[in-house]
Design a protein around this motif. Structure first.
Motif, PDB file in Angstrom:
ATOM      1  N   ALA A 163       0.842  -1.209   0.000  1.00 33.17           N
ATOM      2  CA  ALA A 163       0.000   0.000   0.000  1.00 33.17           C
ATOM      3  C   ALA A 163       0.875   1.257   0.000  1.00 33.17           C
ATOM      4  O   ALA A 163       0.565   2.242  -0.678  1.00 33.17           O
ATOM      5  CB  ALA A 163      -0.920  -0.013   1.219  1.00 33.17           C
ATOM      6  N   VAL A 164       1.968   1.213   0.747  1.00 30.25           N
ATOM      7  CA  VAL A 164       2.885   2.371   0.791  1.00 30.25           C
ATOM      8  C   VAL A 164       3.430   2.658  -0.615  1.00 30.25           C
ATOM      9  O   VAL A 164       3.575   3.814  -1.020  1.00 30.25           O
ATOM     10  CB  VAL A 164       4.051   2.091   1.781  1.00 30.25           C
ATOM     11  N   GLU A 165       3.700   1.599  -1.366  1.00 28.72           N
ATOM     12  CA  GLU A 165       4.253   1.797  -2.721  1.00 28.72           C
ATOM     13  C   GLU A 165       3.214   2.408  -3.663  1.00 28.72           C
ATOM     14  O   GLU A 165       3.534   3.288  -4.466  1.00 28.72           O
ATOM     15  CB  GLU A 165       4.818   0.472  -3.250  1.00 28.72           C
ATOM     16  N   VAL A 166       1.961   1.977  -3.532  1.00 25.46           N
ATOM     17  CA  VAL A 166       0.900   2.570  -4.366  1.00 25.46           C
ATOM     18  C   VAL A 166       0.679   4.031  -3.958  1.00 25.46           C
ATOM     19  O   VAL A 166       0.572   4.924  -4.808  1.00 25.46           O
ATOM     20  CB  VAL A 166      -0.408   1.753  -4.244  1.00 25.46           C
ATOM     21  N   MET A 167       0.661   4.268  -2.649  1.00 26.36           N
ATOM     22  CA  MET A 167       0.494   5.642  -2.153  1.00 26.36           C
ATOM     23  C   MET A 167       1.578   6.563  -2.725  1.00 26.36           C
ATOM     24  O   MET A 167       1.318   7.715  -3.075  1.00 26.36           O
ATOM     25  CB  MET A 167       0.561   5.633  -0.618  1.00 26.36           C
ATOM     26  N   THR A 168       2.790   6.025  -2.823  1.00 27.68           N
ATOM     27  CA  THR A 168       3.915   6.815  -3.336  1.00 27.68           C
ATOM     28  C   THR A 168       3.640   7.330  -4.748  1.00 27.68           C
ATOM     29  O   THR A 168       3.906   8.495  -5.063  1.00 27.68           O
ATOM     30  CB  THR A 168       5.206   5.958  -3.326  1.00 27.68           C
ATOM     31  N   GLU A 174       0.269  13.800  -7.523  1.00 24.22           N
ATOM     32  CA  GLU A 174      -0.468  14.959  -6.994  1.00 24.22           C
ATOM     33  C   GLU A 174       0.433  16.104  -6.537  1.00 24.22           C
ATOM     34  O   GLU A 174      -0.007  17.243  -6.462  1.00 24.22           O
ATOM     35  CB  GLU A 174      -1.378  14.521  -5.828  1.00 24.22           C
ATOM     36  N   LEU A 175       1.681  15.802  -6.203  1.00 25.05           N
ATOM     37  CA  LEU A 175       2.567  16.871  -5.710  1.00 25.05           C
ATOM     38  C   LEU A 175       3.549  17.373  -6.773  1.00 25.05           C
ATOM     39  O   LEU A 175       4.328  18.285  -6.522  1.00 25.05           O
ATOM     40  CB  LEU A 175       3.336  16.397  -4.467  1.00 25.05           C
ATOM     41  N   ALA A 176       3.469  16.781  -7.972  1.00 26.90           N
ATOM     42  CA  ALA A 176       4.425  17.149  -9.028  1.00 26.90           C
ATOM     43  C   ALA A 176       4.308  18.623  -9.416  1.00 26.90           C
ATOM     44  O   ALA A 176       5.313  19.257  -9.762  1.00 26.90           O
ATOM     45  CB  ALA A 176       4.222  16.252 -10.249  1.00 26.90           C
ATOM     46  N   HIS A 177       3.097  19.193  -9.333  1.00 22.57           N
ATOM     47  CA  HIS A 177       2.940  20.595  -9.740  1.00 22.57           C
ATOM     48  C   HIS A 177       3.707  21.533  -8.803  1.00 22.57           C
ATOM     49  O   HIS A 177       3.953  22.688  -9.154  1.00 22.57           O
ATOM     50  CB  HIS A 177       1.451  20.984  -9.794  1.00 22.57           C
ATOM     51  N   MET A 239      13.689  12.389 -10.768  1.00 24.43           N
ATOM     52  CA  MET A 239      13.179  11.031 -10.522  1.00 24.43           C
ATOM     53  C   MET A 239      12.006  11.111  -9.545  1.00 24.43           C
ATOM     54  O   MET A 239      12.151  11.622  -8.433  1.00 24.43           O
ATOM     55  CB  MET A 239      14.283  10.173  -9.909  1.00 24.43           C
ATOM     56  N   THR A 240      10.834  10.630  -9.965  1.00 28.32           N
ATOM     57  CA  THR A 240       9.694  10.646  -9.041  1.00 28.32           C
ATOM     58  C   THR A 240       8.786   9.454  -9.307  1.00 28.32           C
ATOM     59  O   THR A 240       8.717   8.936 -10.423  1.00 28.32           O
ATOM     60  CB  THR A 240       8.933  11.991  -9.111  1.00 28.32           C
ATOM     61  N   GLY A 241       8.103   9.002  -8.248  1.00 29.20           N
ATOM     62  CA  GLY A 241       7.174   7.874  -8.368  1.00 29.20           C
ATOM     63  C   GLY A 241       7.868   6.531  -8.521  1.00 29.20           C
ATOM     64  O   GLY A 241       7.258   5.552  -8.959  1.00 29.20           O
ATOM     65  N   GLN A 242       9.146   6.444  -8.123  1.00 32.64           N
ATOM     66  CA  GLN A 242       9.933   5.223  -8.364  1.00 32.64           C
ATOM     67  C   GLN A 242      10.158   4.412  -7.096  1.00 32.64           C
ATOM     68  O   GLN A 242      10.272   4.952  -6.008  1.00 32.64           O
ATOM     69  CB  GLN A 242      11.291   5.594  -8.964  1.00 32.64           C
ATOM     70  N   ARG A 243      10.268   3.087  -7.296  1.00 35.24           N
ATOM     71  CA  ARG A 243      10.617   2.168  -6.196  1.00 35.24           C
ATOM     72  C   ARG A 243      12.083   1.781  -6.351  1.00 35.24           C
ATOM     73  O   ARG A 243      12.492   1.271  -7.386  1.00 35.24           O
ATOM     74  CB  ARG A 243       9.765   0.907  -6.256  1.00 35.24           C
ATOM     75  N   LEU A 244      12.873   2.051  -5.320  1.00 34.09           N
ATOM     76  CA  LEU A 244      14.308   1.753  -5.358  1.00 34.09           C
ATOM     77  C   LEU A 244      14.603   0.691  -4.305  1.00 34.09           C
ATOM     78  O   LEU A 244      14.479   0.951  -3.107  1.00 34.09           O
ATOM     79  CB  LEU A 244      15.101   3.029  -5.077  1.00 34.09           C
ATOM     80  N   GLU A 245      14.980  -0.496  -4.755  1.00 38.83           N
ATOM     81  CA  GLU A 245      15.274  -1.556  -3.780  1.00 38.83           C
ATOM     82  C   GLU A 245      16.740  -1.494  -3.387  1.00 38.83           C
ATOM     83  O   GLU A 245      17.624  -1.374  -4.243  1.00 38.83           O
ATOM     84  CB  GLU A 245      14.944  -2.928  -4.369  1.00 38.83           C
ATOM     85  N   VAL A 246      16.992  -1.561  -2.086  1.00 33.98           N
ATOM     86  CA  VAL A 246      18.360  -1.470  -1.566  1.00 33.98           C
ATOM     87  C   VAL A 246      18.558  -2.696  -0.677  1.00 33.98           C
ATOM     88  O   VAL A 246      18.349  -2.658   0.530  1.00 33.98           O
ATOM     89  CB  VAL A 246      18.540  -0.165  -0.744  1.00 33.98           C
ATOM     90  N   SER A 247      18.961  -3.800  -1.326  1.00 33.08           N
ATOM     91  CA  SER A 247      18.959  -5.073  -0.600  1.00 33.08           C
ATOM     92  C   SER A 247      20.231  -5.897  -0.830  1.00 33.08           C
ATOM     93  O   SER A 247      20.271  -7.062  -0.412  1.00 33.08           O
ATOM     94  CB  SER A 247      17.748  -5.903  -1.039  1.00 33.08           C
TER      95      SER A 247
END
Ligand SMILES: NC(=O)c1ccc[n+]([C@@H]2O[C@H](COP(=O)([O-])OP(=O)(O)OC[C@H]3O[C@@H](n4cnc5c(N)ncnc54)[C@H](OP(=O)(O)O)[C@@H]3O)[C@@H](O)[C@H]2O)c1
Length: 252
Positions: A163-168, A174-177, A239-247
């Motif tokens: 859910a956190v990833e979808v919210m992102t 919505e905040l890009a403007h 870079m926006t709206g991206q999932r960055l895995e650090v594993s």
């Protein structure tokens, strides 16, 4: 000119603490929250000062959604008194807790407590604080590698991080403007107090994770805090709206 200011939830230990200190090394100041460990928070404030940055700790329980307005008022106070400004630059939604249970055995109350702290809390805290983030600022949400791969006992916890990833993505749109970039960092297993400290302290778990991680070890807090500090650099503004895995390549 003032240093930039980050607001970080759960900054007294673990990944949040390392993020405060990694930002301090880059002369970025912090207001961070702790829930119950004030003494740890005070130590982080002193450590940041030694690194040449200002840090202020405020108590916050993410399950007290009604308390967010009061938290925002306190934050305004702190921003005015320490930085003589009404806004801050970066929000890092990091605080959280682990809970292991199988899908079949998860109770409604376990599900609700995870949902409140990991989803409802960051959702409404961000909604409350967004007007106070300076245009051009950033939001980083902390998710988990467990949204890409599955491990036993993580069904409800990983559902929240999904859910956190979808919210992102929605926040990014919505905040890009306002030129606010929003991204999600997904750590693999890290040696912190999280989940009773099992990744750090339980040799069998530590060895098992090391064996399924390309880089051959579990993660350390410094693997994440430094990455978040780098992610917030001016160079990453597009870079926006991206999932960055650090594993370290867990379960590649
Ligand atoms: N460690 C891992 O393996 C791992 C992997 C992937 C993702 N993550 C995620 O990374 C984030 C940080 O984890 P961590 O490893 O740093 O955990 P940690 O060392 O256990 O620290 C958790 C932090 O969250 C705060 N916190 C817990 N419940 C809270 C609540 N109800 N309200 C406000 N603050 C609360 C704690 O405050 P107090 O100490 O004052 O209670 C503490 O500062 C979490 O979102 C976690 O899901 C961790």
């Amino acid at each position: 000119m003032n240093n930039k200011v980050a607001v970080i939830t759960g900054g007294n230990r673990g990944l949040g603490k390392d993020t405060v200190l990694s930002l301090a090394k880059k002369q970025i100041d912090s207001v961070f929250t702790y829930r119950s460990h004030k003494q740890e928070a005070d130590e982080v404030v002193k450590h940041a000062a030694k690194l040449g940055a200002k840090a202020v700790a405020i108590q916050l329980d993410l399950s007290d959604i009604l308390g967010f307005t009061e938290f925002s008022t306190q934050l305004q106070h702190v921003l005015h008194s320490h930085w003589q400004q009404p806004q801050f630059n970066y929000l890092i939604n990091n605080a959280g807790f682990g809970l292991d249970n199988s899908f079949m055995d998860t109770t409604e109350s376990q599900f609700d407590s995870l949902m409140t702290v990991h989803v409802k809390g960051p959702f409404f805290l961000t909604q409350t604080l967004a007007p106070h983030i300076a245009d051009g600022g950033r939001i980083v949400n902390v998710s988990s590698g467990l949204t890409r791969f599955t491990l036993p006992g993580k069904a409800a916890y990983a559902t929240m991080k999904g859910a956190v990833e979808v919210m992102t993505k929605y926040l990014a749109k919505e905040l890009a403007h306002r030129n606010i970039a929003v991204n999600v960092v997904a750590p693999g297993a890290i040696a912190t107090d999280f989940g009773g400290g099992s990744v750090r302290d339980n040799h069998a778990i530590n060895n098992r994770i090391s064996s399924i991680t390309a880089m051959g070890r579990v993660g350390e807090p410094a693997d994440i805090g430094a990455m978040i500090a780098q992610l917030l650099g001016d160079e990453n503004r597009w870079m926006t709206g991206q999932r960055l895995e650090v594993s370290g390549g867990m379960l590649l």
